[in-house]
Design an enzyme around this catalytic site. Structure first.
Site: not given
Length: 293
Positions: A147-148, A151, A224
């Site tokens: 997930h990071e 980003h 997100e």
């Protein structure tokens, strides 16, 4: 209100500093034409310079400030199997995402959390909390890391900087216009600017900045969903859903400090319009309704 990100806090401080500096140097004199009328073109240039300067300086300071504020220990040489696994996992995911290897770090927090920051895709930081490692299985931690990394790969920090620059510009511009109108119409100042201009401008800037935050937070919530989808592609949809469900079970635990909110994976309980993250149930539902290769 929980989790106002470090980026916004740094940005506000820099804007205030630039505004004071410009005023002391007399650059604010550009705002008045012949000492009476407001020069809107000059004001717009003034607002653009301060607004985007604050945003971009915040961007370039983001990794340094994150390390300092969260007391992040950057893993330069892994000292145990867990640290080695973290570095190897981020390296593999970064290669899959087509970005440079981020720095990998740990910070002490009982709350299961993680964040990513940095001024470009090839010079980023991905950090996880000790609470995340203690409370999640490896496949779930892998999904959080993905997930990071997503980003970073999506360029969210740069996009947020551009949005913040535009928001800053309009906040500064409109606050000065409001201050000018009050100065002229209410206090009948005919030349230059009286104390009312500066007082009203500051109050208007605070109020408008607070309202403009809704736009920035809307983008944060949107990104997100994109990062969750990217995490699902890198680590598997089932693992990403499992990680979000685990985070949901920990919503009653202490959250991260306000300043790191928008870079983290777990948002906590905040009012909807000012929340940096969508509700976890919405994020899980979004992944369940999508098909991933």
């Amino acid at each position: 209100m929980l989790r106002i990100l470090l980026f916004l806090g740094t940005n506000i401080a820099i804007i205030a500093l630039l505004s004071i500096t410009f005023s002391l140097l007399g650059i604010g004199g550009l705002l008045a034409e012949n000492g009476v009328d407001l020069d809107l073109q000059a004001l717009l240039v003034y607002s653009l310079v301060i607004g985007f300067s604050g945003a971009f300086i915040s961007l370039f300071l983001s990794k340094f400030m994150a390390k300092r504020s969260m007391k992040v220990h950057v893993i330069k040489q892994p000292t145990d199997a867990t640290q080695q696994w973290l570095v190897d996992t981020v390296k593999r995911q970064a290669e899959m995402a087509g970005i440079g290897m981020p720095e990998v770090g740990l910070f002490n927090s009982p709350s299961p959390n993680a964040f990513a920051t940095g001024w470009n895709r090839n010079n980023a930081l991905v950090a996880v909390s000790t609470g995340l490692l203690h409370n999640m299985r490896k496949n779930e931690v892998e999904a959080v890391l993905a997930h990071e990394v997503s980003h970073v790969a999506n360029g969210d920090m740069v996009t947020m900087t551009l949005i913040q620059g535009v928001v800053n510009t309009f906040v500064i511009f409109l606050s000065r216009v409001i201050g000018h109108v009050v100065d002229r119409v209410v206090f009948k100042v005919e030349r230059g600017h009286g104390p009312a201009f500066w007082i009203v401008s500051i109050i208007a800037e605070i109020i408008l900045g607070f309202l403009a935050m809704m736009l920035v937070m809307w983008f944060s919530r949107y990104r997100e969903f994109r990062a969750d989808e990217g995490g699902a592609r890198l680590a598997g949809s089932a693992n990403m859903i499992s990680a979000l469900a685990k985070l949901k079970s920990f919503q009653g635990t202490p959250d991260m400090p306000d300043e790191m909110a928008a870079f983290a994976i777990n948002a906590g309980k905040i009012q909807k319009l000012f929340s940096s993250h969508p509700p976890l149930e919405k994020r899980i539902e979004n992944l369940q309704n999508r098909a991933f290769d």
